[in-house]
Design an enzyme around this catalytic site. Sequence first.
Site, PDB file in Angstrom:
ATOM      1  N   ARG A 175       0.894  -1.161  -0.004  1.00  0.00           N
ATOM      2  CA  ARG A 175       0.072  -0.021   0.074  1.00  0.00           C
ATOM      3  C   ARG A 175       0.594   1.510  -0.014  1.00  0.00           C
ATOM      4  NH1 ARG A 175      -5.157  -0.279   2.298  1.00  0.00           N
ATOM      5  NH2 ARG A 175      -4.407  -2.124   3.489  1.00  0.00           N
TER       6      ARG A 175
ATOM      7  N   ARG B 230     -13.643  -1.575  -1.369  1.00  0.00           N
ATOM      8  CA  ARG B 230     -13.053  -1.508  -0.006  1.00  0.00           C
ATOM      9  C   ARG B 230     -14.014  -0.759   1.015  1.00  0.00           C
ATOM     10  NH1 ARG B 230      -9.128   1.001   1.241  1.00  0.00           N
ATOM     11  NH2 ARG B 230      -8.219  -0.248   2.854  1.00  0.00           N
TER      12      ARG B 230
ATOM     13  N   TYR C 148     -14.454  -2.771   4.212  1.00  0.00           N
ATOM     14  CA  TYR C 148     -13.681  -2.362   5.400  1.00  0.00           C
ATOM     15  C   TYR C 148     -14.196  -1.052   6.007  1.00  0.00           C
ATOM     16  CZ  TYR C 148     -10.233  -5.404   2.762  1.00  0.00           C
ATOM     17  OH  TYR C 148      -9.681  -6.578   2.068  1.00  0.00           O
TER      18      TYR C 148
ATOM     19  N   CYS D 298     -26.344  -2.953  -8.695  1.00  0.00           N
ATOM     20  CA  CYS D 298     -27.572  -3.076  -8.147  1.00  0.00           C
ATOM     21  C   CYS D 298     -27.726  -3.458  -6.508  1.00  0.00           C
ATOM     22  CB  CYS D 298     -28.281  -4.200  -8.894  1.00  0.00           C
ATOM     23  SG  CYS D 298     -28.400  -3.851 -10.483  1.00  0.00           S
ATOM     24  N   GLU D 299     -27.176  -2.367  -5.875  1.00  0.00           N
ATOM     25  CA  GLU D 299     -27.172  -2.492  -4.210  1.00  0.00           C
ATOM     26  C   GLU D 299     -26.578  -1.131  -3.751  1.00  0.00           C
ATOM     27  OE1 GLU D 299     -24.176  -4.857  -2.287  1.00  0.00           O
ATOM     28  OE2 GLU D 299     -24.407  -6.107  -4.013  1.00  0.00           O
TER      29      GLU D 299
ATOM     30  N   TYR E  20      -4.905  -2.153  -3.638  1.00  0.00           N
ATOM     31  CA  TYR E  20      -6.159  -2.992  -3.430  1.00  0.00           C
ATOM     32  C   TYR E  20      -7.474  -2.549  -3.951  1.00  0.00           C
ATOM     33  CZ  TYR E  20      -2.659  -4.758  -0.200  1.00  0.00           C
ATOM     34  OH  TYR E  20      -1.557  -5.227   0.459  1.00  0.00           O
TER      35      TYR E  20
HETATM   36  N1  LLP Z   1       3.404  -9.048   3.073  1.00  0.00           N
HETATM   37  C1  LLP Z   1       2.396 -10.115   3.402  1.00  0.00           C
HETATM   38  C2  LLP Z   1       2.759 -11.318   3.834  1.00  0.00           C
HETATM   39  C3  LLP Z   1       0.977  -9.549   3.331  1.00  0.00           C
HETATM   40  O1  LLP Z   1      -0.037 -10.410   3.613  1.00  0.00           O
HETATM   41  C4  LLP Z   1       0.598  -8.198   2.838  1.00  0.00           C
HETATM   42  C5  LLP Z   1      -0.932  -7.792   2.937  1.00  0.00           C
HETATM   43  C6  LLP Z   1       1.741  -7.226   2.718  1.00  0.00           C
HETATM   44  C7  LLP Z   1       2.978  -7.816   2.699  1.00  0.00           C
HETATM   45  C8  LLP Z   1       1.492  -5.974   2.334  1.00  0.00           C
HETATM   46  O2  LLP Z   1       0.747  -5.226   3.131  1.00  0.00           O
HETATM   47  P1  LLP Z   1       0.736  -3.608   2.930  1.00  0.00           P
HETATM   48  O3  LLP Z   1       2.139  -3.120   3.020  1.00  0.00           O
HETATM   49  O4  LLP Z   1       0.081  -3.550   1.575  1.00  0.00           O
HETATM   50  O5  LLP Z   1      -0.289  -3.113   3.797  1.00  0.00           O
HETATM   51  N2  LLP Z   1      -7.255  -5.942   1.033  1.00  0.00           N
HETATM   52  C9  LLP Z   1      -6.813  -5.439   2.171  1.00  0.00           C
HETATM   53  C10 LLP Z   1      -5.455  -5.374   2.424  1.00  0.00           C
HETATM   54  C11 LLP Z   1      -5.120  -6.719   2.688  1.00  0.00           C
HETATM   55  C12 LLP Z   1      -3.541  -6.896   3.139  1.00  0.00           C
HETATM   56  C13 LLP Z   1      -3.065  -8.271   3.114  1.00  0.00           C
HETATM   57  N3  LLP Z   1      -1.730  -8.690   2.989  1.00  0.00           N
HETATM   58  C14 LLP Z   1      -7.332  -3.836   2.072  1.00  0.00           C
HETATM   59  O6  LLP Z   1      -7.687  -3.364   0.846  1.00  0.00           O
HETATM   60  O7  LLP Z   1      -7.149  -3.035   2.652  1.00  0.00           O
END
Ligand code: LLP
Length: 440
Positions: A292, A334, A338, A365-366, A393
């Site tokens: 992210r 999202r 969330y 449709c929601e 994401y």
């Molecule tokens: N490494 C591992 C093993 C992970 O599971 C994740 C994210 C990352 C790195 C990267 O994390 P970041 O720096 O992006 O926070 N779909 C959710 C986020 C799920 C994150 C899953 N793992 C959202 O939209 O907020």
Amino acid sequence: MLLGTQKVNQHNHLEIGGCDAVELAAEFGTPLYVVDEALVTHNCVVYKQAFDREYGDYAIAYAGKAFIVTAMCALMAKLDMWLDVASAGELYTALKGNFPPERILFHGNYKTLQELQMAIAYGVGFVVVDSFVELDQLSSTAQAAGRIQPILIRCNPGVDPHTHRLISTGKEDSKFGFNIKDGSAMAAVKRALELPGIELHGIHCHIGSQLLEVTPYTEAAPVMTGFLKQVRDEVGVVLSVLDMGGGLGIRYLPEHHPPSIDELARSLSRAVLEGIAEAGLSKPKLFVEPGRSIVGEAGTTLYTVGPIKEVNIPEPPGKRVYVSVDGGLSDNPRPALYDALYSALIANKAGDEPTYDYTISGRHCETDMLIPHIKLPRVETGDILAVQSTGAYNYSMASNYNRFTRPPVVFVRDGKVDLVVRRETLDDLLKCDLLPDRLA
Ligand code: LLP
């Protein structure tokens, strides 16, 4: 709030990477994902410089799950990054983007046998092992292929990251990894050291995502270095890799103040260096896996405003103005998943005062609310709404719900634009459908 290279140009339009957002919308249609390539590049460089300065022996692995397409993998390869993939699909995309497999980490709590075979066949840098079943399968698969597969063990440090429960992964009550406190992680290390076909290099953890403080990292670091010491003391092996995962938060709203990349590097490096000094260990190579914080703020989604409708609401008594845009749940799930909040601008009135209250809705449709409350200049049908911080994401979690075609992605930089994912066509939606003769 303007992010990265965003600015308001002389036409009062939002500009990203030197490109006029209103012109981008006209050229490529909407919805459109726009990626500020200079900001992505800048974030990678800042990560590298910060960990180089604060720690020394490090690797930055971009977490592909945040946003992975062939061009992104090629860009990460050019920037000498490592890459974290979480499926055969992400691995395949990386290979098609000419990403060197030896700089890939393969993650997942349930990697299929085919995925393990593929990881071994392509020679990924590390498989990050998540279960005893996987250890055994990986060992036998590597042996059958005549290979030695380097691995890390995913550990669970038992730290609460204080983030949304669905993106909190480092607590003991989690499907991911081996818990350190109950002895599972040590059992996994011992098993890994016994098994042929695999070579244990280190340990990994990922505490959670969209973290707005460094404390979870500084709490997890001593647990992980303590475990490295325990491994040395109990089995006499000094592991050479410590991977602390991703998770650094970004600004979705002007009032969000995530730690900077520099702050993360400083606090995390110090915590790790202190831990290893206390344990009398030599310095492991430190990996981090940001997703992210590399790409989130670099993404903007452009929509065209459609119907606008005013309703009376009882609580608190007043009016609500619904602004519908030509996307929604399918290009950004999202908010629904969330309760994620976003900031936005009207791209064709970018410098105007935001004085009116609106609710932004999608066209599924929601009740797919994209932004429950936002102040904007007066919105009219045909305006271009630019929702910010949609780089992570969003495209990667997009769907074809209601058989919407997924939007294209453009990279913008220095006034130039490259289409890196074309818009899906109606025929793309049917490409896997089969019509049995008896129904034809
Ligand atoms: N490494 C591992 C093993 C992970 O599971 C994740 C994210 C990352 C790195 C990267 O994390 P970041 O720096 O992006 O926070 N779909 C959710 C986020 C799920 C994150 C899953 N793992 C959202 O939209 O907020």
